[in-house]
Design a protein around this motif. Structure first.
Motif, PDB file in Angstrom:
ATOM      1  N   ARG A 165       0.537  -1.466  -0.243  1.00  0.00           N
ATOM      2  CA  ARG A 165       0.134   0.301   0.062  1.00  0.00           C
ATOM      3  C   ARG A 165       0.256   1.077  -0.385  1.00  0.00           C
ATOM      4  NH1 ARG A 165      -4.247  -0.601   4.603  1.00  0.00           N
ATOM      5  NH2 ARG A 165      -5.255   0.898   3.664  1.00  0.00           N
ATOM      6  N   CYS A 166       0.212   2.458  -0.720  1.00  0.00           N
ATOM      7  CA  CYS A 166       1.217   3.772  -0.623  1.00  0.00           C
ATOM      8  C   CYS A 166       0.709   4.515   0.243  1.00  0.00           C
ATOM      9  CB  CYS A 166       1.433   4.480  -2.278  1.00  0.00           C
ATOM     10  SG  CYS A 166       1.613   3.412  -3.188  1.00  0.00           S
ATOM     11  N   ASP A 167       1.770   5.103   0.616  1.00  0.00           N
ATOM     12  CA  ASP A 167       1.147   5.877   2.115  1.00  0.00           C
ATOM     13  C   ASP A 167       0.208   6.582   1.575  1.00  0.00           C
ATOM     14  OD1 ASP A 167       2.521   4.303   4.433  1.00  0.00           O
ATOM     15  OD2 ASP A 167       4.767   6.057   4.085  1.00  0.00           O
ATOM     16  N   GLU A 168      -0.627   7.949   2.223  1.00  0.00           N
ATOM     17  CA  GLU A 168      -1.732   8.982   2.125  1.00  0.00           C
ATOM     18  C   GLU A 168      -0.787   9.722   1.685  1.00  0.00           C
ATOM     19  OE1 GLU A 168      -4.492  11.285   4.638  1.00  0.00           O
ATOM     20  OE2 GLU A 168      -3.254  11.070   5.341  1.00  0.00           O
ATOM     21  N   HIS A 169      -1.113  10.337  -0.075  1.00  0.00           N
ATOM     22  CA  HIS A 169      -1.065  11.083  -0.514  1.00  0.00           C
ATOM     23  C   HIS A 169      -0.130  10.752  -2.230  1.00  0.00           C
ATOM     24  CE1 HIS A 169      -3.170  14.186   2.240  1.00  0.00           C
ATOM     25  NE2 HIS A 169      -1.800  13.944   2.988  1.00  0.00           N
ATOM     26  N   TYR A 170       0.468   9.307  -1.949  1.00  0.00           N
ATOM     27  CA  TYR A 170       1.248   8.720  -2.628  1.00  0.00           C
ATOM     28  C   TYR A 170       0.303   7.630  -2.851  1.00  0.00           C
ATOM     29  CZ  TYR A 170       5.039  10.614  -0.026  1.00  0.00           C
ATOM     30  OH  TYR A 170       6.621  11.369   0.477  1.00  0.00           O
ATOM     31  N   TYR A 171       1.267   7.958  -4.682  1.00  0.00           N
ATOM     32  CA  TYR A 171      -0.210   6.953  -5.662  1.00  0.00           C
ATOM     33  C   TYR A 171       1.444   6.586  -6.696  1.00  0.00           C
ATOM     34  CZ  TYR A 171      -3.587  10.390  -4.011  1.00  0.00           C
ATOM     35  OH  TYR A 171      -4.578  10.953  -2.961  1.00  0.00           O
ATOM     36  N   GLY A 172       0.846   5.868  -7.170  1.00  0.00           N
ATOM     37  CA  GLY A 172       1.335   5.429  -8.947  1.00  0.00           C
ATOM     38  C   GLY A 172       1.500   3.600  -8.147  1.00  0.00           C
ATOM     39  N   ILE A 173       1.935   3.057  -8.993  1.00  0.00           N
ATOM     40  CA  ILE A 173       2.787   1.126  -9.061  1.00  0.00           C
ATOM     41  C   ILE A 173       3.774   1.457  -8.472  1.00  0.00           C
ATOM     42  CG2 ILE A 173       1.436   0.509 -11.657  1.00  0.00           C
ATOM     43  CD1 ILE A 173       3.780   0.615 -12.753  1.00  0.00           C
ATOM     44  N   ARG A 174       4.397   2.785  -8.256  1.00  0.00           N
ATOM     45  CA  ARG A 174       5.816   2.615  -7.630  1.00  0.00           C
ATOM     46  C   ARG A 174       5.650   3.738  -6.345  1.00  0.00           C
ATOM     47  NH1 ARG A 174       9.443   0.814 -10.580  1.00  0.00           N
ATOM     48  NH2 ARG A 174       9.547  -0.068 -12.569  1.00  0.00           N
ATOM     49  N   CYS A 175       4.412   3.933  -6.009  1.00  0.00           N
ATOM     50  CA  CYS A 175       4.313   4.875  -4.765  1.00  0.00           C
ATOM     51  C   CYS A 175       4.944   6.287  -5.161  1.00  0.00           C
ATOM     52  CB  CYS A 175       4.103   4.120  -3.974  1.00  0.00           C
ATOM     53  SG  CYS A 175       2.856   2.915  -3.106  1.00  0.00           S
ATOM     54  N   ASN A 176       5.207   6.755  -5.787  1.00  0.00           N
ATOM     55  CA  ASN A 176       5.775   7.607  -6.017  1.00  0.00           C
ATOM     56  C   ASN A 176       6.049   9.015  -6.440  1.00  0.00           C
ATOM     57  OD1 ASN A 176       6.175   6.562  -9.406  1.00  0.00           O
ATOM     58  ND2 ASN A 176       7.960   6.544  -9.460  1.00  0.00           N
ATOM     59  N   ILE A 177       4.401   9.085  -6.376  1.00  0.00           N
ATOM     60  CA  ILE A 177       3.599  10.508  -7.153  1.00  0.00           C
ATOM     61  C   ILE A 177       2.774  10.725  -6.000  1.00  0.00           C
ATOM     62  CG2 ILE A 177       2.067  11.013  -8.740  1.00  0.00           C
ATOM     63  CD1 ILE A 177       2.032   8.862 -10.954  1.00  0.00           C
ATOM     64  N   VAL A 178       3.232  11.929  -6.025  1.00  0.00           N
ATOM     65  CA  VAL A 178       2.840  12.686  -4.575  1.00  0.00           C
ATOM     66  C   VAL A 178       2.135  13.787  -5.345  1.00  0.00           C
ATOM     67  CG1 VAL A 178       3.642  13.805  -2.464  1.00  0.00           C
ATOM     68  CG2 VAL A 178       5.464  12.650  -3.522  1.00  0.00           C
ATOM     69  N   CYS A 179       0.393  13.903  -4.334  1.00  0.00           N
ATOM     70  CA  CYS A 179      -0.316  14.665  -4.928  1.00  0.00           C
ATOM     71  C   CYS A 179      -0.820  14.839  -3.533  1.00  0.00           C
ATOM     72  CB  CYS A 179      -1.674  14.284  -5.818  1.00  0.00           C
ATOM     73  SG  CYS A 179      -2.736  15.775  -5.861  1.00  0.00           S
ATOM     74  N   ARG A 180      -1.009  15.984  -2.588  1.00  0.00           N
ATOM     75  CA  ARG A 180      -1.271  15.981  -1.186  1.00  0.00           C
ATOM     76  C   ARG A 180      -2.636  17.619  -1.822  1.00  0.00           C
ATOM     77  NH1 ARG A 180       0.850  16.029   3.670  1.00  0.00           N
ATOM     78  NH2 ARG A 180       2.220  15.211   2.798  1.00  0.00           N
ATOM     79  N   PRO A 181      -3.377  17.382  -1.500  1.00  0.00           N
ATOM     80  CA  PRO A 181      -4.736  18.328  -1.962  1.00  0.00           C
ATOM     81  C   PRO A 181      -4.592  19.485  -0.871  1.00  0.00           C
ATOM     82  CG  PRO A 181      -5.587  16.055  -0.915  1.00  0.00           C
ATOM     83  CD  PRO A 181      -4.456  16.035  -1.456  1.00  0.00           C
ATOM     84  N   ARG A 182      -4.938  20.732  -1.580  1.00  0.00           N
ATOM     85  CA  ARG A 182      -4.601  21.632  -0.870  1.00  0.00           C
ATOM     86  C   ARG A 182      -6.002  22.396  -1.376  1.00  0.00           C
ATOM     87  NH1 ARG A 182       1.000  22.752  -0.995  1.00  0.00           N
ATOM     88  NH2 ARG A 182       0.626  24.697   0.412  1.00  0.00           N
ATOM     89  N   ASN A 183      -6.089  23.650   0.009  1.00  0.00           N
ATOM     90  CA  ASN A 183      -6.980  25.057  -0.658  1.00  0.00           C
ATOM     91  C   ASN A 183      -6.511  26.214   0.301  1.00  0.00           C
ATOM     92  OD1 ASN A 183      -9.365  26.275  -1.713  1.00  0.00           O
ATOM     93  ND2 ASN A 183     -10.533  25.631   0.230  1.00  0.00           N
ATOM     94  N   ASP A 184      -5.296  26.579  -0.923  1.00  0.00           N
ATOM     95  CA  ASP A 184      -4.433  27.805  -0.188  1.00  0.00           C
ATOM     96  C   ASP A 184      -4.315  28.666  -1.042  1.00  0.00           C
ATOM     97  OD1 ASP A 184      -2.458  26.132  -0.735  1.00  0.00           O
ATOM     98  OD2 ASP A 184      -2.241  25.787   1.578  1.00  0.00           O
ATOM     99  N   TYR A 185      -2.979  29.238  -0.777  1.00  0.00           N
ATOM    100  CA  TYR A 185      -1.909  30.612  -1.761  1.00  0.00           C
ATOM    101  C   TYR A 185      -1.333  29.642  -2.598  1.00  0.00           C
ATOM    102  CZ  TYR A 185       1.660  33.471  -2.867  1.00  0.00           C
ATOM    103  OH  TYR A 185       2.245  34.226  -4.267  1.00  0.00           O
TER     104      TYR A 185
END
Length: 252
Positions: free
Chosen positions: A186-206
């Protein structure tokens, strides 16, 4: 006024650096082994000896003193010919004593039991191919024991695995013992892809206004556009030449 603007700019840069640092420092995922059951009815070691060397009876059976079973889980690179020794390059976990000769973890297959769960985190791009060595050992206070003298059984499993919620069941049988367990990655939270190396952290700020889909791709929130979703969509009819906005749905 100028000094305040400079300080504000420095603060924003510092916040951005701290955010990036936090994302880099997190592990990208974890390999999970969930023990389901162990069957060692005779209470013997892989060598054929009894776990309790002083418990053997005249008829050749082992005495009432059961094995003190604990596990050593080694995760390493894929090996065509597996070497059980050497470094566990992807991670190593050793449990405490969790059972005797024969025991099981009820509800483990349905994901409702944390006992017997062994988690190995990793902080690198997952290579997909791996070798897993699951060993059951007998805990003995005799410090003179060495090598594989107290090894009950060893299960070697290798192949390819991608991140996901689904578990793979592994059952290893021998004339000594049977070990059954599940594995998943399993990938950690905010990590994606078959290698768990795509980082995407949702945000709503500057720094942006977006959410992440199941593949780690950014999607702008309503009212925002642009590569980082930082550009507000102005009120309908707002002049593209003379009008602008910092808040969606407005115009000045």
């Amino acid at each position: 006024m100028w000094n305040k603007l400079v300080e504000a700019h420095r603060f924003l840069i510092l916040c951005l650096l701290l955010t990036v640092y936090a994302e880099v420092c997190q592990s990208s995922g974890f390999f999970e082994v969930q023990l389901i059951s162990v069957e060692n009815p005779s209470g013997r070691l892989l060598s054929g000896d009894c776990c309790d060397s002083e418990g053997g009876e005249a008829d050749g059976s082992c005495g009432p003193d059961e094995c003190d079973t604990y596990f050593r889980v080694c995760l390493k690179e894929y090996q065509l010919e597996v070497k059980t020794g050497g470094s566990c390059t992807y991670g190593l976990e050793i449990t405490k004593v969790i059972g005797g000769n024969t025991f099981q973890f009820r509800g483990a297959q349905k994901g409702g039991h944390d006992t017997g769960k062994i988690v190995i985190p990793f902080q690198f791009s997952w290579p997909q191919d791996y070798t897993l060595i699951v060993e059951a050992w007998d805990k003995d206070n005799d410090t003179h024991s060495s090598g594989d003298e107290l090894l009950i059984e060893r299960s070697i499993y290798k192949g390819k695995i991608n991140p996901g919620e689904e578990k793979q069941t592994v059952e290893y049988r021998s004339h000594i013992a049977t070990i059954k367990y599940t594995i998943r990655l399993r990938c950690d939270e905010h990590y994606y892809g078959i290698r768990c190396n795509i980082v995407c952290r949702p945000r709503n700020d500057y720094f942006g206004h977006y959410v992440c889909d199941q593949f780690g791709k950014r999607h702008c929130m309503e009212g925002w556009k642009g590569e980082d979703c930082k550009t507000a969509i102005c009120k309908q009819g707002c002049s593209p030449t003379h009008g602008t906005c910092d808040i969606p749905g407005t115009c000045k």
